[in-house]
Scaffold this active site. Sequence first.
Site, PDB file in Angstrom:
ATOM      1  N   GLN A  42      80.300  51.949  32.685  1.00  0.00           N
ATOM      2  CA  GLN A  42      81.526  51.146  32.627  1.00  0.00           C
ATOM      3  C   GLN A  42      82.238  51.279  31.281  1.00  0.00           C
ATOM      4  O   GLN A  42      83.420  50.972  31.166  1.00  0.00           O
ATOM      5  CB  GLN A  42      81.217  49.661  32.893  1.00  0.00           C
ATOM      6  CG  GLN A  42      80.798  49.390  34.326  1.00  0.00           C
ATOM      7  CD  GLN A  42      80.504  47.917  34.531  1.00  0.00           C
ATOM      8  OE1 GLN A  42      79.407  47.456  34.244  1.00  0.00           O
ATOM      9  NE2 GLN A  42      81.485  47.164  35.002  1.00  0.00           N
ATOM     10  N   CYS A  98      83.223  41.953  39.050  1.00  0.00           N
ATOM     11  CA  CYS A  98      82.741  43.043  38.204  1.00  0.00           C
ATOM     12  C   CYS A  98      83.758  43.225  37.085  1.00  0.00           C
ATOM     13  O   CYS A  98      84.961  43.117  37.326  1.00  0.00           O
ATOM     14  CB  CYS A  98      82.636  44.307  39.050  1.00  0.00           C
ATOM     15  SG  CYS A  98      82.184  45.790  38.137  1.00  0.00           S
ATOM     16  N   LEU A  99      83.286  43.487  35.878  1.00  0.00           N
ATOM     17  CA  LEU A  99      84.225  43.639  34.757  1.00  0.00           C
ATOM     18  C   LEU A  99      85.156  44.842  34.968  1.00  0.00           C
ATOM     19  O   LEU A  99      86.209  44.905  34.348  1.00  0.00           O
ATOM     20  CB  LEU A  99      83.467  43.756  33.431  1.00  0.00           C
ATOM     21  CG  LEU A  99      82.745  42.474  32.980  1.00  0.00           C
ATOM     22  CD1 LEU A  99      81.952  42.715  31.703  1.00  0.00           C
ATOM     23  CD2 LEU A  99      83.728  41.323  32.773  1.00  0.00           C
ATOM     24  N   HIS A 103      73.396  44.778  41.172  1.00  0.00           N
ATOM     25  CA  HIS A 103      74.782  45.161  40.868  1.00  0.00           C
ATOM     26  C   HIS A 103      74.824  46.195  39.737  1.00  0.00           C
ATOM     27  O   HIS A 103      75.467  47.243  39.862  1.00  0.00           O
ATOM     28  CB  HIS A 103      75.565  43.894  40.488  1.00  0.00           C
ATOM     29  CG  HIS A 103      76.992  44.129  40.126  1.00  0.00           C
ATOM     30  ND1 HIS A 103      78.042  43.552  40.801  1.00  0.00           N
ATOM     31  CD2 HIS A 103      77.556  44.882  39.148  1.00  0.00           C
ATOM     32  CE1 HIS A 103      79.190  43.959  40.254  1.00  0.00           C
ATOM     33  NE2 HIS A 103      78.908  44.757  39.242  1.00  0.00           N
ATOM     34  N   GLU A 104      74.113  45.906  38.649  1.00  0.00           N
ATOM     35  CA  GLU A 104      74.158  46.805  37.487  1.00  0.00           C
ATOM     36  C   GLU A 104      73.420  48.114  37.774  1.00  0.00           C
ATOM     37  O   GLU A 104      73.862  49.180  37.355  1.00  0.00           O
ATOM     38  CB  GLU A 104      73.561  46.113  36.255  1.00  0.00           C
ATOM     39  CG  GLU A 104      74.271  44.833  35.844  1.00  0.00           C
ATOM     40  CD  GLU A 104      75.782  44.975  35.714  1.00  0.00           C
ATOM     41  OE1 GLU A 104      76.273  46.070  35.370  1.00  0.00           O
ATOM     42  OE2 GLU A 104      76.484  43.977  35.988  1.00  0.00           O
ATOM     43  N   GLY A 136      76.755  40.905  33.232  1.00  0.00           N
ATOM     44  CA  GLY A 136      76.082  42.191  33.082  1.00  0.00           C
ATOM     45  C   GLY A 136      77.082  43.293  32.817  1.00  0.00           C
ATOM     46  O   GLY A 136      78.279  43.139  33.097  1.00  0.00           O
ATOM     47  N   HIS A 164      75.595  50.663  39.436  1.00  0.00           N
ATOM     48  CA  HIS A 164      76.559  51.368  38.571  1.00  0.00           C
ATOM     49  C   HIS A 164      75.990  52.700  38.077  1.00  0.00           C
ATOM     50  O   HIS A 164      76.729  53.662  37.872  1.00  0.00           O
ATOM     51  CB  HIS A 164      76.912  50.513  37.348  1.00  0.00           C
ATOM     52  CG  HIS A 164      78.015  49.527  37.584  1.00  0.00           C
ATOM     53  ND1 HIS A 164      79.289  49.895  37.939  1.00  0.00           N
ATOM     54  CD2 HIS A 164      78.042  48.173  37.486  1.00  0.00           C
ATOM     55  CE1 HIS A 164      80.058  48.813  38.055  1.00  0.00           C
ATOM     56  NE2 HIS A 164      79.318  47.756  37.792  1.00  0.00           N
TER      57      HIS A 164
HETATM   58 ZN    ZN Z   1      80.002  45.818  37.814  1.00  0.00          ZN
END
Ligand code: ZN
Length: 194
Positions: free
Chosen positions: A51, A93-94, A137-138, A46, A141
Site C-alpha cells: 500500500q 481500507c486506507l 485483510h492485511e 492495519g 494485500h
Molecule cells: Zn487494506
Amino acid sequence: MSIRKILKYGDDFLRQPSKEVHKVSKKVQDLIKDLLDTMYACNGVGLAAPQIGEHLRVFVIDVSTNDEPLNPMVFINPKIIKKEGAVVSHEGCLSFPEAYTDVRRYKNVMVKALDKHGRPFVLEAKDGTLLARAIQHEFDHLDGVLFIDHVRNRFEADKILQENGLPPVDTERLIDEAEMEEILKNEHQQNGEE
Ligand code: ZN
C-alpha cells in the site's frame, strides 16, 4: 521515519504480489517504522507494505482502542496456517478512502510469521474479532487481493465505490466463497433473524 503516500484503489501496484523478506535488515526495519507512522497518521487499524509502494511481505496492525496504550503488531512473511468458520465484516481500507462495505471473512485464523526482530511466532485470533479480520485483510494485500474481492453484495459495493470516486468492483477478481456463504446463511436462520 516518515509518513508515506498510500496508493489508492485503481493503482495496478496494489494488484501485484509481494516478495518474501530474506533478512530483517535495516531497510526492512525502516519500512516497518514507515508503515506504523503512516497507519497511525491515518487512524488505520492495519497497513501492508504494497500500500505504500513496497512489494515485500510485511504488514502492521494495531487494534487497540483510543483509551488503551498503542499495541503495534508486526507480521513479516506471514502464513495463515488455519482458517475456519465465517463472519460478515464491515470493512474499509486506507487504499479506499471513505468506502465501507460488507465482506466475508473466516471466523478463526491462526497465523505464523516473524516479528520485527525476525523471531518466529504463532498467533491465533478467534471469534471474528477485529484482529482476526484485520490479519486476513492485511495478509490479502501481500497477494494483491483487496477486501472488495470478498464482497457479499457487489451492486451495493459498486454504489459505494462510485460515491467515493473509486473504480467499480473487478468482477474477475471476485472470490468464490460459497462455503462461507452457506455457513453465514445457516447461522442466520438458526438465530431466527429475518
Ligand atoms: Zn487494506
